[in-house]
Design a protein around this motif. Structure first.
Motif, PDB file in Angstrom:
ATOM      1  N   PRO A 171       0.819  -1.221   0.000  1.00  0.00           N
ATOM      2  CA  PRO A 171       0.000   0.000   0.000  1.00  0.00           C
ATOM      3  C   PRO A 171       0.849   1.266   0.000  1.00  0.00           C
ATOM      4  N   ILE A 220      -8.475  -4.815  -3.527  1.00  0.00           N
ATOM      5  CA  ILE A 220      -8.341  -3.366  -3.680  1.00  0.00           C
ATOM      6  C   ILE A 220      -7.124  -3.087  -4.546  1.00  0.00           C
ATOM      7  N   GLN A 243       2.144   2.665  -3.170  1.00  0.00           N
ATOM      8  CA  GLN A 243       1.108   3.246  -4.031  1.00  0.00           C
ATOM      9  C   GLN A 243       0.416   4.435  -3.357  1.00  0.00           C
ATOM     10  N   ARG A 249      -4.772  -0.076  -6.660  1.00  0.00           N
ATOM     11  CA  ARG A 249      -4.375   1.329  -6.760  1.00  0.00           C
ATOM     12  C   ARG A 249      -3.308   1.415  -7.841  1.00  0.00           C
ATOM     13  N   ASN A 250      -3.522   2.301  -8.799  1.00  0.00           N
ATOM     14  CA  ASN A 250      -2.571   2.486  -9.899  1.00  0.00           C
ATOM     15  C   ASN A 250      -2.325   1.187 -10.670  1.00  0.00           C
ATOM     16  N   LEU A 307      -0.678   4.703  -0.142  1.00  0.00           N
ATOM     17  CA  LEU A 307      -1.713   4.390   0.840  1.00  0.00           C
ATOM     18  C   LEU A 307      -1.088   3.959   2.158  1.00  0.00           C
ATOM     19  N   LEU A 359      -5.760   1.078   5.387  1.00  0.00           N
ATOM     20  CA  LEU A 359      -6.304   0.077   4.484  1.00  0.00           C
ATOM     21  C   LEU A 359      -6.822  -1.122   5.272  1.00  0.00           C
TER      22      LEU A 359
END
Length: 181
Positions: free
Chosen positions: A11, A41, A14, A43-44, A16, A21
């Motif tokens: 995370p 989940i 990215q 991200r990117n 986060l 999370l």
């Protein structure tokens, strides 16, 4: 067994917080939501969290119920973005070969927007009332006629755009339009 070619990332890599999370996963994947079997989940374009319920795995098959509505509405959005269709296009414009005096005024006014918002004017699912059967080539017929012809010739109960009714035939209609364009 490789299920996909997606990459995993932490995370933090990215942008986060792992702690935030984990809190989100606990809150949104709780006992209060027993019908969720997994939560992934991204991200990117990278997976930052992947969680499965006890006795569930990525290899399990699941019923997706109305997920086709999500896929079709996404494809409609793409088609709108590409200028192929617009929300206010009339459904009948895409099926001129089925226009006859049997197609009512309400149906002639039904739009893509009406189908997307489940306000097509129906009070029953247009597919199930006609006892459709699937032929080997994937086409659906009732009364020896194409299903789209049957849908267009059905008398609508409400003016399109006025009353919500959960109707899978709206999704089928949108998919037929997408196929045409």
């Amino acid at each position: 067994m490789v299920m996909n070619s997606l990459q995993f990332a932490t995370p933090e890599s990215q942008g986060l917080s792992s702690a935030r999370l984990a809190e989100y996963v606990r809150e949104n994947f709780s006992v209060a939501r027993p019908y969720s079997h997994s939560l992934i989940i991204m991200r990117n374009g990278k997976i930052v969290s992947e969680t499965y319920r006890k006795l569930c795995s990525p290899a399990d098959r699941h019923q997706l119920f109305s997920l086709s509505k999500s896929f079709v509405s996404t494809a409609v959005g793409i088609a709108i973005g590409e200028g192929l269709i617009s929300l206010d296009d009339k459904i009948v414009e895409f099926f001129p070969e089925y226009l006859s005096d049997k197609v009512g005024e309400r149906m002639r006014n039904a739009t893509i927007r009406d189908c997307l918002t489940m306000r097509s004017g129906r009070d029953t699912c247009g597919l199930f009332g006609n006892q459709y059967r699937e032929l080997g080539d994937g086409r659906h017929f009732a009364n020896n006629r194409p299903w789209m012809q049957n849908l267009l010739e059905e008398e609508l109960v409400y003016d399109p755009g006025t009353v919500f009714f959960y109707d899978s035939s709206a999704t089928y209609t949108l998919s037929a339009i997408l196929y045409r364009v």
